[in-house]
Design a protein around this motif. Sequence first.
Motif, PDB file in Angstrom:
ATOM      1  N   ALA A  28       0.824  -1.207   0.000  1.00 35.26           N
ATOM      2  CA  ALA A  28       0.000   0.000   0.000  1.00 35.26           C
ATOM      3  C   ALA A  28       0.858   1.257   0.000  1.00 35.26           C
ATOM      4  O   ALA A  28       0.548   2.249  -0.676  1.00 35.26           O
ATOM      5  CB  ALA A  28      -0.930  -0.011   1.213  1.00 35.26           C
ATOM      6  N   ILE A  29       1.992   1.182   0.774  1.00 33.35           N
ATOM      7  CA  ILE A  29       2.896   2.338   0.798  1.00 33.35           C
ATOM      8  C   ILE A  29       3.518   2.562  -0.577  1.00 33.35           C
ATOM      9  O   ILE A  29       3.614   3.690  -1.064  1.00 33.35           O
ATOM     10  CB  ILE A  29       3.981   2.130   1.868  1.00 33.35           C
ATOM     11  CG1 ILE A  29       3.355   2.164   3.272  1.00 33.35           C
ATOM     12  CG2 ILE A  29       5.072   3.193   1.743  1.00 33.35           C
ATOM     13  CD1 ILE A  29       4.307   1.796   4.387  1.00 33.35           C
ATOM     14  N   ALA A  30       3.911   1.497  -1.225  1.00 33.16           N
ATOM     15  CA  ALA A  30       4.490   1.596  -2.571  1.00 33.16           C
ATOM     16  C   ALA A  30       3.443   2.131  -3.556  1.00 33.16           C
ATOM     17  O   ALA A  30       3.768   2.932  -4.453  1.00 33.16           O
ATOM     18  CB  ALA A  30       5.002   0.245  -3.011  1.00 33.16           C
ATOM     19  N   GLN A  31       2.206   1.668  -3.382  1.00 30.46           N
ATOM     20  CA  GLN A  31       1.120   2.149  -4.246  1.00 30.46           C
ATOM     21  C   GLN A  31       0.926   3.658  -4.066  1.00 30.46           C
ATOM     22  O   GLN A  31       0.759   4.405  -5.049  1.00 30.46           O
ATOM     23  CB  GLN A  31      -0.178   1.414  -3.894  1.00 30.46           C
ATOM     24  CG  GLN A  31      -1.411   1.898  -4.670  1.00 30.46           C
ATOM     25  CD  GLN A  31      -1.366   1.503  -6.132  1.00 30.46           C
ATOM     26  OE1 GLN A  31      -1.285   0.316  -6.453  1.00 30.46           O
ATOM     27  NE2 GLN A  31      -1.418   2.491  -7.011  1.00 30.46           N
ATOM     28  N   ALA A  32       0.965   4.131  -2.805  1.00 26.25           N
ATOM     29  CA  ALA A  32       0.787   5.558  -2.541  1.00 26.25           C
ATOM     30  C   ALA A  32       1.909   6.381  -3.162  1.00 26.25           C
ATOM     31  O   ALA A  32       1.671   7.465  -3.726  1.00 26.25           O
ATOM     32  CB  ALA A  32       0.716   5.792  -1.034  1.00 26.25           C
ATOM     33  N   LYS A  33       3.166   5.885  -3.070  1.00 27.00           N
ATOM     34  CA  LYS A  33       4.284   6.597  -3.672  1.00 27.00           C
ATOM     35  C   LYS A  33       4.134   6.669  -5.189  1.00 27.00           C
ATOM     36  O   LYS A  33       4.443   7.706  -5.811  1.00 27.00           O
ATOM     37  CB  LYS A  33       5.597   5.922  -3.299  1.00 27.00           C
ATOM     38  CG  LYS A  33       5.994   6.098  -1.828  1.00 27.00           C
ATOM     39  CD  LYS A  33       7.333   5.420  -1.556  1.00 27.00           C
ATOM     40  CE  LYS A  33       7.766   5.611  -0.097  1.00 27.00           C
ATOM     41  NZ  LYS A  33       9.056   4.956   0.189  1.00 27.00           N
ATOM     42  N   PHE A  34       3.644   5.605  -5.759  1.00 29.57           N
ATOM     43  CA  PHE A  34       3.438   5.585  -7.215  1.00 29.57           C
ATOM     44  C   PHE A  34       2.351   6.581  -7.622  1.00 29.57           C
ATOM     45  O   PHE A  34       2.497   7.327  -8.597  1.00 29.57           O
ATOM     46  CB  PHE A  34       3.094   4.163  -7.650  1.00 29.57           C
ATOM     47  CG  PHE A  34       2.884   4.018  -9.137  1.00 29.57           C
ATOM     48  CD1 PHE A  34       3.673   4.719 -10.045  1.00 29.57           C
ATOM     49  CD2 PHE A  34       1.889   3.179  -9.641  1.00 29.57           C
ATOM     50  CE1 PHE A  34       3.492   4.576 -11.416  1.00 29.57           C
ATOM     51  CE2 PHE A  34       1.702   3.040 -11.004  1.00 29.57           C
ATOM     52  CZ  PHE A  34       2.503   3.744 -11.901  1.00 29.57           C
ATOM     53  N   ASP A  35       1.271   6.603  -6.868  1.00 31.52           N
ATOM     54  CA  ASP A  35       0.180   7.541  -7.168  1.00 31.52           C
ATOM     55  C   ASP A  35       0.646   8.987  -7.044  1.00 31.52           C
ATOM     56  O   ASP A  35       0.296   9.847  -7.864  1.00 31.52           O
ATOM     57  CB  ASP A  35      -1.007   7.300  -6.232  1.00 31.52           C
ATOM     58  CG  ASP A  35      -1.697   5.967  -6.499  1.00 31.52           C
ATOM     59  OD1 ASP A  35      -1.531   5.431  -7.617  1.00 31.52           O
ATOM     60  OD2 ASP A  35      -2.422   5.485  -5.596  1.00 31.52           O
ATOM     61  N   GLN A  36       1.482   9.241  -6.012  1.00 32.83           N
ATOM     62  CA  GLN A  36       2.007  10.593  -5.836  1.00 32.83           C
ATOM     63  C   GLN A  36       2.904  10.983  -7.000  1.00 32.83           C
ATOM     64  O   GLN A  36       2.863  12.121  -7.488  1.00 32.83           O
ATOM     65  CB  GLN A  36       2.778  10.686  -4.520  1.00 32.83           C
ATOM     66  CG  GLN A  36       3.320  12.095  -4.236  1.00 32.83           C
ATOM     67  CD  GLN A  36       4.066  12.166  -2.920  1.00 32.83           C
ATOM     68  OE1 GLN A  36       4.197  11.164  -2.213  1.00 32.83           O
ATOM     69  NE2 GLN A  36       4.550  13.355  -2.577  1.00 32.83           N
ATOM     70  N   ALA A  37       3.726  10.031  -7.466  1.00 28.97           N
ATOM     71  CA  ALA A  37       4.623  10.300  -8.593  1.00 28.97           C
ATOM     72  C   ALA A  37       3.815  10.590  -9.857  1.00 28.97           C
ATOM     73  O   ALA A  37       4.166  11.481 -10.651  1.00 28.97           O
ATOM     74  CB  ALA A  37       5.560   9.125  -8.809  1.00 28.97           C
ATOM     75  N   LYS A  38       2.705   9.882 -10.066  1.00 32.89           N
ATOM     76  CA  LYS A  38       1.858  10.140 -11.234  1.00 32.89           C
ATOM     77  C   LYS A  38       1.213  11.521 -11.147  1.00 32.89           C
ATOM     78  O   LYS A  38       1.050  12.207 -12.163  1.00 32.89           O
ATOM     79  CB  LYS A  38       0.790   9.041 -11.346  1.00 32.89           C
ATOM     80  CG  LYS A  38       1.324   7.693 -11.798  1.00 32.89           C
ATOM     81  CD  LYS A  38       0.217   6.735 -12.175  1.00 32.89           C
ATOM     82  CE  LYS A  38      -0.613   6.337 -10.963  1.00 32.89           C
ATOM     83  NZ  LYS A  38      -1.649   5.319 -11.330  1.00 32.89           N
ATOM     84  N   ALA A  39       0.844  11.907  -9.930  1.00 37.45           N
ATOM     85  CA  ALA A  39       0.272  13.247  -9.745  1.00 37.45           C
ATOM     86  C   ALA A  39       1.295  14.323 -10.074  1.00 37.45           C
ATOM     87  O   ALA A  39       0.966  15.362 -10.673  1.00 37.45           O
ATOM     88  CB  ALA A  39      -0.233  13.407  -8.314  1.00 37.45           C
ATOM     89  N   GLU A  40       2.558  14.085  -9.706  1.00 46.23           N
ATOM     90  CA  GLU A  40       3.617  15.043 -10.021  1.00 46.23           C
ATOM     91  C   GLU A  40       3.820  15.160 -11.527  1.00 46.23           C
ATOM     92  O   GLU A  40       4.074  16.242 -12.052  1.00 46.23           O
ATOM     93  CB  GLU A  40       4.926  14.618  -9.352  1.00 46.23           C
ATOM     94  CG  GLU A  40       4.928  14.705  -7.826  1.00 46.23           C
ATOM     95  CD  GLU A  40       4.824  16.123  -7.320  1.00 46.23           C
ATOM     96  OE1 GLU A  40       5.229  17.052  -8.071  1.00 46.23           O
ATOM     97  OE2 GLU A  40       4.327  16.323  -6.198  1.00 46.23           O
ATOM     98  N   VAL A  41       3.666  14.044 -12.237  1.00 44.61           N
ATOM     99  CA  VAL A  41       3.764  14.069 -13.706  1.00 44.61           C
ATOM    100  C   VAL A  41       2.634  14.908 -14.291  1.00 44.61           C
ATOM    101  O   VAL A  41       2.846  15.745 -15.186  1.00 44.61           O
ATOM    102  CB  VAL A  41       3.731  12.639 -14.281  1.00 44.61           C
ATOM    103  CG1 VAL A  41       3.593  12.688 -15.806  1.00 44.61           C
ATOM    104  CG2 VAL A  41       4.989  11.875 -13.892  1.00 44.61           C
TER     105      VAL A  41
END
Length: 360
Positions: free
Chosen positions: A129-142
């Motif tokens: 879940a933590i990895a998923q959250a980091k990925f979602d945050q990175a997509k938002a930054e994109v």
Amino acid sequence: MKKIVLLTGVLALLCFSSCTTKKEEKEEKVSYVVTNAAQIDTSFTKEYVSQIRSIKNIELRAQEKGFLQNIYVDEGQFVSAGQLLFKIMPKVYEAELLSAQSEAKAAEIEWQNAKNLADKNIVSKNEQAIAQAKFDQAKAEVALAKLHLSFTEIRAPFSGTIDRIPKKLGSLIDEGELLTSLSDNSKVYAYFNVTEPEYLDYQTNVKGRGNSIVSLVLANNEPFKFKGKVEVIESEFDNETGNIAFRASFPNTDNLLKNGQTGKVQLTVPVRNALVIPQKSTYEIQDKQYVFVVDQNNVVQSREITITGSLPDLYVVSSGISATDKILLEGVQKAKDNDKITYTYQKPEDVLAHLKLKAE
């Protein structure tokens, strides 16, 4: 000698008497014509100073800071919706996008590894879940980086005409700085102010309401060829002027009218039992209108009147005289206050019959 003096005196007396008689005869020959104000149901055209506004008019401002790299249009040019107008140097924002995409790719790999390990019960679901959250945050930054990059291209939100462009190529543009204005002049609005009594007459007298179709006179006193229509009345009166704004719309297919022009809106106002007098029965002193009123002793007195509208050859009077007052119709330029006159009387209906506007 005494006979000569006496004879001279008699001759002088006769001469004086003759001159006085001729003067009195000359005064009696002055012709005056008197009438009354008429009461009729009619309508008149009233003019209101108006401000012209485009149906759409906006300021185009920079949403990002940078150097103005390209200007794709010229002042006064017509542009289409979505057309590229300006470009601010995008290098910084392109680099930010590449960095965000790289971080998103790394976050995606971490999330995929965590998912695989969690499926094999090697790591807990929380780590996934933590990895998923980091990925979602990175997509938002994109997505945010792409948005910032898109702000370096300024496009027309609708079709219209470009106004002045104050900045030149290479200028450093701050966030929020004005680049130009864009106006859609295919249709324009004319705003004009109406007094409270006129507003109440317009709103409450539904059957006799002023025509919603209006005309526009341009600044050169030429009529605009298209008719307009009153569409909107604002919600509040101006406390300082006591007026309320009306809005009329006009088609502008020739693109003659521009945002910010002035003109005069002509509104047809119906009036019941309007008190009207011939224009030639009035005279003006220092922007005030007067008539000569004849009293029961045939003595004339000047009286100030208030004019609310004009018709061909007639004025609509709101105050100063009544329908029973006799006023000078002919001889206004000859008369003076307190003159005792003789006159002939003409009925108001006979007077109107010889003017352009007849009683309805």
